[in-house]
Design an enzyme around this catalytic site. Sequence first.
Site, short mmCIF file in Angstrom:
data_model
loop_
_atom_site.label_atom_id
_atom_site.label_comp_id
_atom_site.label_asym_id
_atom_site.label_seq_id
_atom_site.Cartn_x
_atom_site.Cartn_y
_atom_site.Cartn_z
CD GLU A 10 -92.43 74.01 -31.87
OE1 GLU A 10 -91.99 74.81 -32.38
OE2 GLU A 10 -93.62 73.61 -31.87
CB THR A 41 -94.41 75.24 -27.32
OG1 THR A 41 -94.94 74.34 -26.83
CG2 THR A 41 -93.70 74.71 -28.74
CB ALA A 44 -103.67 77.98 -26.47
NE ARG A 100 -101.92 87.48 -32.25
CZ ARG A 100 -103.24 87.09 -32.95
NH1 ARG A 100 -103.59 88.18 -33.53
NH2 ARG A 100 -103.78 86.01 -33.15
N GLY A 101 -98.72 84.65 -30.92
CA GLY A 101 -99.64 83.38 -30.07
C GLY A 101 -100.82 83.54 -30.21
CG ASP A 102 -102.77 80.55 -31.79
OD1 ASP A 102 -103.01 81.68 -32.62
OD2 ASP A 102 -102.27 79.58 -32.04
CB ALA A 124 -94.70 89.11 -33.03
#
Length: 152
Positions: A10, A41, A44, A100-102, A124
């Site tokens: 990643e 990725t 944020a 969902r993510g930050d 998500a």
Amino acid sequence: MLTNPRFSFEFFPPKTEKMHRNLWLTLNKLKIFYPQFVSITYGAGGTTRKRTHETIKKLTYRPAIKPIPHLTCIGDKRSSIRKLAIKYWELGIKSIVVIRGDLENIDLTKERKFIPFPSGYKYASELITDLKKIKEIVSTETLIEVEVDLGW
């Protein structure tokens, strides 16, 4: 004992030309491990969305490496995220990491309530449901194009 280990790697999308060169050099070194895939990725708050897409697009030209983008619910409307998912599908990307993510600059010492982007996804699972619908629509359109091309 695992006799046939599988690897994936990643990366964050590169910010500069030097970081791009380093990414390609690193990928060339890591290909001896025959990674199952390489994921790229988002930052944020979805701050690297454009760079993620550009990096994934470049990776599609390296058939030895399967690129998998991240898609998050953060910082964009559903319609924009759907359009990006369709672009990935058109590039041949059939696997996506969905989270969902930050929030950007989140303070982990305080309890924060997640507030979705206006007209955006809250979970998500909502994005996954839409991706399944997109797959059905795009797959059907692709099939029709093939049928027309073959004169059916």
